[in-house]
Design a protein around this motif. Sequence first.
Motif, PDB file in Angstrom:
ATOM      1  N   GLY A 170       0.789  -1.225   0.000  1.00 17.88           N
ATOM      2  CA  GLY A 170       0.000   0.000   0.000  1.00 17.88           C
ATOM      3  C   GLY A 170       0.818   1.270   0.000  1.00 17.88           C
ATOM      4  N   ASP A 171       2.150   1.149  -0.188  1.00 23.08           N
ATOM      5  CA  ASP A 171       2.996   2.332  -0.222  1.00 23.08           C
ATOM      6  C   ASP A 171       3.749   2.380  -1.548  1.00 23.08           C
ATOM      7  OD1 ASP A 171       4.826   0.300   0.063  1.00 23.08           O
ATOM      8  OD2 ASP A 171       5.506   0.896   2.054  1.00 23.08           O
ATOM      9  N   GLY A 172       4.642   3.339  -1.672  1.00 21.02           N
ATOM     10  CA  GLY A 172       5.445   3.453  -2.882  1.00 21.02           C
ATOM     11  C   GLY A 172       4.639   3.799  -4.117  1.00 21.02           C
ATOM     12  N   GLU A 173       3.520   4.501  -3.935  1.00 20.89           N
ATOM     13  CA  GLU A 173       2.701   4.871  -5.087  1.00 20.89           C
ATOM     14  C   GLU A 173       3.528   5.682  -6.077  1.00 20.89           C
ATOM     15  OE1 GLU A 173      -1.432   7.349  -6.072  1.00 20.89           O
ATOM     16  OE2 GLU A 173      -0.887   6.849  -4.008  1.00 20.89           O
ATOM     17  N   ALA A 174       3.433   5.317  -7.357  1.00 23.27           N
ATOM     18  CA  ALA A 174       4.261   5.953  -8.380  1.00 23.27           C
ATOM     19  C   ALA A 174       3.407   6.340  -9.580  1.00 23.27           C
ATOM     20  CB  ALA A 174       5.387   5.026  -8.824  1.00 23.27           C
ATOM     21  N   LEU A 175       3.666   7.526 -10.103  1.00 22.15           N
ATOM     22  CA  LEU A 175       2.994   8.027 -11.293  1.00 22.15           C
ATOM     23  C   LEU A 175       4.047   8.478 -12.295  1.00 22.15           C
ATOM     24  CD1 LEU A 175       0.453   9.035 -12.861  1.00 22.15           C
ATOM     25  CD2 LEU A 175       0.788  11.234 -11.687  1.00 22.15           C
ATOM     26  N   SER A 228       7.293   9.350  -7.160  1.00 24.51           N
ATOM     27  CA  SER A 228       7.083   8.110  -6.401  1.00 24.51           C
ATOM     28  C   SER A 228       7.206   8.385  -4.910  1.00 24.51           C
ATOM     29  CB  SER A 228       8.085   7.032  -6.823  1.00 24.51           C
ATOM     30  OG  SER A 228       9.403   7.425  -6.546  1.00 24.51           O
ATOM     31  N   ASP A 229       6.340   7.750  -4.155  1.00 28.12           N
ATOM     32  CA  ASP A 229       6.332   7.878  -2.697  1.00 28.12           C
ATOM     33  C   ASP A 229       7.296   6.871  -2.078  1.00 28.12           C
ATOM     34  OD1 ASP A 229       4.418   9.841  -2.883  1.00 28.12           O
ATOM     35  OD2 ASP A 229       2.730   8.466  -2.581  1.00 28.12           O
ATOM     36  N   PRO A 230       7.686   7.100  -0.837  1.00 30.96           N
ATOM     37  CA  PRO A 230       8.603   6.164  -0.185  1.00 30.96           C
ATOM     38  C   PRO A 230       7.912   4.874   0.214  1.00 30.96           C
ATOM     39  CG  PRO A 230       7.930   7.875   1.351  1.00 30.96           C
ATOM     40  CD  PRO A 230       7.360   8.263   0.012  1.00 30.96           C
ATOM     41  N   THR A 231       8.734   3.864   0.471  1.00 33.53           N
ATOM     42  CA  THR A 231       8.248   2.617   1.039  1.00 33.53           C
ATOM     43  C   THR A 231       8.902   2.423   2.404  1.00 33.53           C
ATOM     44  OG1 THR A 231      10.014   1.283   0.051  1.00 33.53           O
ATOM     45  CG2 THR A 231       7.997   1.582  -1.240  1.00 33.53           C
ATOM     46  N   VAL A 232       8.313   1.556   3.215  1.00 28.01           N
ATOM     47  CA  VAL A 232       8.875   1.209   4.514  1.00 28.01           C
ATOM     48  C   VAL A 232       8.873  -0.299   4.657  1.00 28.01           C
ATOM     49  CG1 VAL A 232       8.689   1.417   7.013  1.00 28.01           C
ATOM     50  CG2 VAL A 232       8.091   3.365   5.559  1.00 28.01           C
ATOM     51  N   LYS A 240       5.195   4.987  12.446  1.00 22.80           N
ATOM     52  CA  LYS A 240       5.254   3.687  13.109  1.00 22.80           C
ATOM     53  C   LYS A 240       6.661   3.337  13.542  1.00 22.80           C
ATOM     54  CE  LYS A 240       3.861  -1.147  12.468  1.00 22.80           C
ATOM     55  NZ  LYS A 240       3.275  -2.139  11.533  1.00 22.80           N
ATOM     56  N   TYR A 241       7.668   3.703  12.720  1.00 24.36           N
ATOM     57  CA  TYR A 241       9.039   3.313  13.010  1.00 24.36           C
ATOM     58  C   TYR A 241       9.932   4.558  13.111  1.00 24.36           C
ATOM     59  CZ  TYR A 241       7.316  -1.170  11.249  1.00 24.36           C
ATOM     60  OH  TYR A 241       6.589  -2.307  11.046  1.00 24.36           O
ATOM     61  N   VAL A 242      10.861   4.514  14.073  1.00 23.19           N
ATOM     62  CA  VAL A 242      11.813   5.617  14.159  1.00 23.19           C
ATOM     63  C   VAL A 242      12.870   5.515  13.067  1.00 23.19           C
ATOM     64  CG1 VAL A 242      11.492   5.918  16.648  1.00 23.19           C
ATOM     65  CG2 VAL A 242      13.283   4.376  15.813  1.00 23.19           C
ATOM     66  N   GLN A 243      13.035   4.306  12.524  1.00 23.61           N
ATOM     67  CA  GLN A 243      14.013   4.073  11.449  1.00 23.61           C
ATOM     68  C   GLN A 243      13.288   3.382  10.291  1.00 23.61           C
ATOM     69  OE1 GLN A 243      17.727   4.690  11.318  1.00 23.61           O
ATOM     70  NE2 GLN A 243      16.835   4.601   9.288  1.00 23.61           N
ATOM     71  N   PRO A 244      12.605   4.161   9.437  1.00 19.46           N
ATOM     72  CA  PRO A 244      11.791   3.539   8.381  1.00 19.46           C
ATOM     73  C   PRO A 244      12.581   3.203   7.131  1.00 19.46           C
ATOM     74  CG  PRO A 244      11.438   5.896   8.399  1.00 19.46           C
ATOM     75  CD  PRO A 244      12.413   5.607   9.508  1.00 19.46           C
ATOM     76  N   TRP A 245      13.308   2.089   7.160  1.00 22.46           N
ATOM     77  CA  TRP A 245      14.070   1.649   5.996  1.00 22.46           C
ATOM     78  C   TRP A 245      13.151   1.456   4.799  1.00 22.46           C
ATOM     79  CZ3 TRP A 245      19.305   1.285   5.969  1.00 22.46           C
ATOM     80  CH2 TRP A 245      19.952   1.256   7.201  1.00 22.46           C
ATOM     81  N   GLY A 246      13.582   1.892   3.645  1.00 24.30           N
ATOM     82  CA  GLY A 246      12.778   1.684   2.449  1.00 24.30           C
ATOM     83  C   GLY A 246      13.244   2.515   1.279  1.00 24.30           C
ATOM     84  N   GLN A 247      12.504   2.431   0.211  1.00 24.29           N
ATOM     85  CA  GLN A 247      12.783   3.201  -1.000  1.00 24.29           C
ATOM     86  C   GLN A 247      12.527   4.675  -0.717  1.00 24.29           C
ATOM     87  OE1 GLN A 247      11.106   1.841  -4.901  1.00 24.29           O
ATOM     88  NE2 GLN A 247       9.808   3.642  -4.650  1.00 24.29           N
ATOM     89  N   GLN A 298      19.217  -1.986  13.615  1.00 23.98           N
ATOM     90  CA  GLN A 298      18.805  -0.582  13.650  1.00 23.98           C
ATOM     91  C   GLN A 298      17.496  -0.375  12.884  1.00 23.98           C
ATOM     92  OE1 GLN A 298      22.352  -0.979  12.473  1.00 23.98           O
ATOM     93  NE2 GLN A 298      22.794  -1.124  14.652  1.00 23.98           N
ATOM     94  N   GLY A 299      16.633  -1.386  12.941  1.00 21.42           N
ATOM     95  CA  GLY A 299      15.356  -1.319  12.249  1.00 21.42           C
ATOM     96  C   GLY A 299      15.361  -1.957  10.879  1.00 21.42           C
ATOM     97  N   ARG A 300      16.510  -2.310  10.348  1.00 24.72           N
ATOM     98  CA  ARG A 300      16.608  -2.878   9.008  1.00 24.72           C
ATOM     99  C   ARG A 300      16.440  -4.396   9.063  1.00 24.72           C
ATOM    100  NH1 ARG A 300      22.055  -1.899   5.572  1.00 24.72           N
ATOM    101  NH2 ARG A 300      22.847  -2.222   7.679  1.00 24.72           N
ATOM    102  N   ILE A 301      15.665  -4.926   8.118  1.00 24.09           N
ATOM    103  CA  ILE A 301      15.413  -6.362   8.042  1.00 24.09           C
ATOM    104  C   ILE A 301      16.239  -7.003   6.933  1.00 24.09           C
ATOM    105  CG2 ILE A 301      13.650  -8.133   7.687  1.00 24.09           C
ATOM    106  CD1 ILE A 301      11.570  -6.094   8.614  1.00 24.09           C
TER     107      ILE A 301
END
Length: 882
Positions: free
Chosen positions: A207-212, A237-241, A283-290, A857-860
Amino acid sequence: MIKEKKLSRSIKYALALSCASIAFTGQVWADEEDDAAVEAAIAAAAAGKIEKMVVTGSRGAARSVKDSPVPVDVIADDELKSVSFSDTNDILKTLVPSFSVNREPLSDGGTFIRPATLRGMDTDKTLVLVNGKRRHRAALVQIGGSGSQGPDISTIPSSALKTVEVLRDGAAAQYGSDAIAGVINFQLKDNTEGGSFTADWGQFYEGDGEALTLSGNKGFALGDNGFLSISAEYSDSDPTVRAQQYCESYFCVTDPSTYPAEGFGSYEDYAQNWQSASMTSKKYVQPWGQPSSESTAIFYNAGYTVSEKLELYSFGSYTDKSASGLFFYRYPHNGTIENVRLQDGSTWSAMEIFPGGFTPQFSGDVTDYSAVVGAKGMLDNGLSYDVSGRYGSDKIEYTMENTINPSMGDATPTLFHPGALINKEKQVQADFTMDFDVSAFASPLLFAFGASYMDESYELEGGDEASYEAGTYSVSDPWGFCNADGTATDAGLGVIANGSTLNCADASDPVYRVMGVGSNGFPGYSPMYSGKYSRDSYAAYVDFSADVTEKLFLQTAFRWEDYSDFGSELVGKIAGNYRITDKFGVRASYGTGFRAPTPGQQGTTNVSTRLPNGLPVATGLFPAGGPIAAALGASPLKPEKSTNYTLGFTADFDSGLGMTLDFYRIDLKDRMYAISTMDVSADPTTGSDYDNYLALVDAGVAGAESIGGVFYFQNMFDTRTTGMDFVTNYGFDNPLGYTSFTMSANYNKQEITDDKTGAFNHEDSFDFENGLPKWRGVLTANHTFGDFTLTARANYYGSYTNSDGANAEVLDKQTFGEEVLFDLEVSYQITDMIKLTVGGRNIFDNYPDKGQFETGQGRIYRSDSVVDWNGGYYFTRVSMDF
C-alpha cells in the motif's frame, strides 16, 4: 558529387535499419549498388523478419547482431515499452542479465544516483553513449566500494529512446578509457511526425510506494529535409517502509528500561514525542525503504540535411530531479544527543528540540543538462566525416533537515545546506571513415579514424557555515570553568554560586563533553575541503575492418590517449567473426584498456555515518592524493589497466530459433577500491586507532574527536572476472496467435588475484568475491492474439554468501538462497491509437532472505541486495500512439 542513386540507397537502408526487429532469419547483405537487396531488406523489416542491425562496436559499418565480432544486445522501442519500470536503469536490469542495479535506501548520494554494474564491473568502467556520443558523468562519486563515477542513466527517459545497444565487451581501443566492461549506446527517436503519450500508475502490495509516470514524444518536420523529436517525462514516487521497530541491546524503543533518565513513563508517551519531533514514519523511528523521488526530464533530437554532402544535427537534454531519504535514528544519549554545559553553567541537550531523538532527513536536488551539435556527410572522394562538440553538466545540491550541529549546542539550527557537487565536461570530436577496395578481400576495407579533445572538471561547492562549523562545544570546557587539577576557576565558581551543578572533579560532568562537528549525518563542505579539480585529455584512434573472405570478418583498432594528470597510454583490440555455415558462427576478441581515475575520484571528500563493524560510526573519506590520507598511509591514485578476452558462438535456425553463447575474461590491474575502514579513537590506550586520530589532528581535521573511522581510495589489487552470456530467441505462429520466447542468462565470477596493499580485511575480501549472485537469468514469454498481448517474465537470481567479522580469521557467513521474481501483464488494444495494460511485478510477493549481518537498527533486509526487497507491485498503464 554523390550519385543520386547512392543517396537514395542510403535513405532506404536507414529505413530498413529503423524498421528492423527480432533476429530470427539470416543476414541480409546489400551491395553498394544493389537496390534490389535494399528493397528486400525493407520488405523483410516490414514483415518483422530481419535481424537487428548495430553500429556500436563496428565504427560506422552496420552489421547484424549475429555477424558482429562482439556480443551486442539491441533493445527495440517495443521491448522498452514492455517493461513496467519508468527508470531506464531498471529497464536495462530487466532485459540485460549482465547489467545489475540495486536500490540503496540509506547511502548518501547513492540514494539519488544508483550504482550499476555490467559484467561485474562498476559504472565507471562502462562507457555510456547517446547517439554515439559520450554521455557526461554524474557529479556523485559513490562512497565506499569502487568509488565509481559514471553517467546517471536515470536522467535518460525511456520515452526518448528508439533503441538501446549494449556492447558486452571491452572497447577502450575504439571508444575510450571508460569502455573496459562494455558500451551502452542510447539511440534517440528521430520521427518527423506523430508521437506517443503514456500514463503509468502503480503501487506496492503493502500500500505504499505509489508511483505516477507521465511520458510523451512528438515529432516535427523541419521543412522537407529535417526533423525535430521532443520527448518529456515526469515521474513521482512515494517512499516505502520495510522495517521493524528500532530495538538493540543498547537502546530499544519498546523497552522503557533503556530510556534515558529524563525519559517518559510509557512507550505511548515516548512514541508521541519522537513522532511529533522527527520527520519519520509514524510507526518506526528508522523507516528503511525506498526514498521518495520526483523527476522531470526533457530530451530533443534534431537533424537537417543541407545538401548531399552535409547534414547538421543536434540533441540535448535537461533533467531536474529530487529525492529524499532518512539516515540512522539518533536515540537519546547516543553520543550525538548529550548534555553540554552552557555559559551560564546550566546543562542543555538536543532533547529539548527532539524529545524522543531524531532521524536526519537527507535530500538532494539534481540538475543535469547537455547539448551536442555536429555536422556529418560525405566528400566527393568518399570520405565520410562527423565533427561534433558537446557540453554536459551535472550538479547535486544537498539539504539536511531534522538534525543538529552538536558542537553548536543550543545555537544549532535544524536545517542545513551542506554544499553541492558539480561535474562538467566539454569535448570536441572528429570521426572519419573511408572504404578502400582490396582485391584480396570479399568486401571493401573500412578505415575509420578520429581524434578528440576533452576538458573536464569536478567541484565541491562549500556549504553554509553552520553545516561545517566547529562550534563552541567541539572542545572540552569551552568556557574555562575548570582547572587541570579538577578544581573550579573563578568563572566556574561564579556559575556554581548561581546554582550550577558544575563538578570539575567529575570527569563525566557535561563541562568536559566534546561534541561532533557539522550537520550530523552529513557535515558540510568547509573551505578546507571545497575546491575544483580539472584536467584535459587528447585522444586519437584508427580502426580497420573488412570481410576478409565471404565467411571471415576481422577488425582491429588502436587508440592513444594522453591525460594532463596521468600521462599517455596506447591500447589495442582485435576481433573477428567466422561463419562456419549459414547457420553457425564463431567470434572472438582480444583487447587492452586503460582507465584514468576521474577528477571526482581524486578529489571527493565525505564524512557520513557508516557501519564498518555493524554499529553506526561517523566515517571520513579523504582524497588519496591529499595530505590527510597521506598522513594515514595513502598513495596517489594511478590508472587501471585491463585485458579482455572473449570467445563466442552463434546459431540461427530456419525454425525461428536463434542462440548466442559468449565466454569472457577481464583481467584488471591496479583496480581502484576503497580500503577497509580504519578505526579512529581519541583514547591513548587504543594503539593504532589512536595513531589514526593523531594523524587526523596533525592534518588539521576539525572535530577529529567525533570521527570513528577513516578510509580512502587506492589501487588496491589485481582482479580477474570470468563469465558467460547466453541468449536465445524463438518465435512461431500458432492457431492462437503468435508466441515468442527470449531467455538470457549470465554467469559472472570475480576474484582477487594480487592484493597489492593488504588494506582489505578478511570480511571485505570474502564479500568482494562472494557477495553477489554469480548466476542471473531472465525468461520472457510473449503471446499476441487478436487485440490482446500477454507478457510473462521470470527473473532469476542465484545464491550468494555474505560474511561478518572484520578482523577474524574465521568468518561468520550467511548464504542467501536463490530467488525467482515473476512479472505478468496483459495489454488490450482498445483502438488503433489507445492501448490499456494492467499487470504486476513480483506478483507472488517474494522477498530475499532476511539478513543476519549489516542489518539491525530497524533494518530487516540487506539494503544493498540485488534482489528487490519491496515485494509485489501492481500497475496500470494507458498508452496512445498518434
